[in-house]
Design a protein around this motif. Sequence first.
Motif, PDB file in Angstrom:
ATOM      1  N   GLU A 271      69.713  89.216  62.852  1.00 32.01           N
ATOM      2  CA  GLU A 271      69.163  89.194  61.444  1.00 32.01           C
ATOM      3  C   GLU A 271      69.668  88.854  60.465  1.00 32.01           C
TER       4      GLU A 271
ATOM      5  N   ILE B 177      70.893  84.708  61.980  1.00 27.87           N
ATOM      6  CA  ILE B 177      69.945  83.263  62.045  1.00 27.87           C
ATOM      7  C   ILE B 177      69.883  82.928  60.632  1.00 27.87           C
ATOM      8  N   PRO B 178      69.459  83.655  59.518  1.00 30.62           N
ATOM      9  CA  PRO B 178      69.319  82.937  58.387  1.00 30.62           C
ATOM     10  C   PRO B 178      70.730  82.327  57.791  1.00 30.62           C
ATOM     11  N   GLN B 179      71.797  82.407  58.455  1.00 36.41           N
ATOM     12  CA  GLN B 179      73.038  81.707  58.007  1.00 36.41           C
ATOM     13  C   GLN B 179      72.792  80.318  58.718  1.00 36.41           C
TER      14      GLN B 179
ATOM     15  N   ALA C 267      69.837  78.974  59.573  1.00 35.59           N
ATOM     16  CA  ALA C 267      68.770  78.117  59.045  1.00 35.59           C
ATOM     17  C   ALA C 267      68.549  78.772  57.718  1.00 35.59           C
ATOM     18  N   PRO C 268      69.138  78.449  56.655  1.00 36.18           N
ATOM     19  CA  PRO C 268      68.924  79.085  55.520  1.00 36.18           C
ATOM     20  C   PRO C 268      67.535  78.580  54.950  1.00 36.18           C
TER      21      PRO C 268
ATOM     22  N   LEU D  91      64.182  79.672  54.978  1.00 33.64           N
ATOM     23  CA  LEU D  91      63.007  80.177  55.651  1.00 33.64           C
ATOM     24  C   LEU D  91      62.464  81.712  55.151  1.00 33.64           C
ATOM     25  N   ASP D  92      61.160  81.544  55.397  1.00 32.39           N
ATOM     26  CA  ASP D  92      60.415  82.832  55.169  1.00 32.39           C
ATOM     27  C   ASP D  92      60.832  84.036  56.141  1.00 32.39           C
ATOM     28  N   ALA D  93      60.512  85.155  55.765  1.00 28.61           N
ATOM     29  CA  ALA D  93      61.032  86.287  56.521  1.00 28.61           C
ATOM     30  C   ALA D  93      60.173  86.360  58.022  1.00 28.61           C
TER      31      ALA D  93
ATOM     32  N   TYR E 259      61.996  84.271  60.415  1.00 25.10           N
ATOM     33  CA  TYR E 259      63.108  84.911  60.727  1.00 25.10           C
ATOM     34  C   TYR E 259      62.774  85.884  62.074  1.00 25.10           C
ATOM     35  N   ASP E 260      61.647  86.578  61.495  1.00 22.49           N
ATOM     36  CA  ASP E 260      61.395  87.716  62.518  1.00 22.49           C
ATOM     37  C   ASP E 260      61.149  86.998  63.888  1.00 22.49           C
TER      38      ASP E 260
END
Length: 227
Positions: free
Chosen positions: A52, A55-57, A59-60, A62-64, A67-68
């Motif tokens: 959690e 992945i945002p690191q 691919a910064p 994106l919406d929540a 990421y889910d």
Amino acid sequence: MSELRLILFDVDGTLVDSQGDIVASMTRAFEGEGLEAPTREATLSIVGLSLEVAIPQLAPGLDASAYDRMVAGYKAAYMELRAAQGSQKSSPLYPYARDVLDQLATIDHYLLGVATGKSRRGLDALLAGHGMTKMFLTQQVSDHHPSKPHPAMVLAALSETGVAPENAVMIGDTSFDMQMARAAGVRALGVGWGYHKPEDLEPHADAVIHDFRDLPGAIDRIWESER
């Protein structure tokens, strides 16, 4: 009688080499969202972080919900790859790891544990596949703690075992492991065979080793330095 000593291990990149499945699973997670997959180097740079956070690191922006889906896609791909090959091929132990673990487990005042970014399910499957389910007295996983380098995993392991911070050491291959150890007030021992460069570990580590067989001696030297 000797005081109890706690030896905590990271898993991926420290005990087992799972980089093939990690990179393949991350590629599948990105492709599922129609995104270009990160490079191998980029993916390995975030190993140790909870998905959690990792992945945002990579691919910064994106919406929540994206990421889910990517976290779920990664987990599904990883499970599929592990099921197809079995843990011993999918995530083989590093050379001499099992011999050294067995050696450490015979020392009465040593307690072995793990602190990993893996999920409970993932760790259970890995340990079962290698016949090590009962080897680690305390097992801290990403399901129940903030991501490394937050010290929660190490603090929980200390609490579970009753070991004082000065009598514990964290062994890992990433700067996240070393920073987590420092934040929890325990010693930090880096390994040079994993996913972060040894020079990235050295600023935070008491020592860095490059052969699993050197681990028992390195642990002894770390604790002897306190006397």
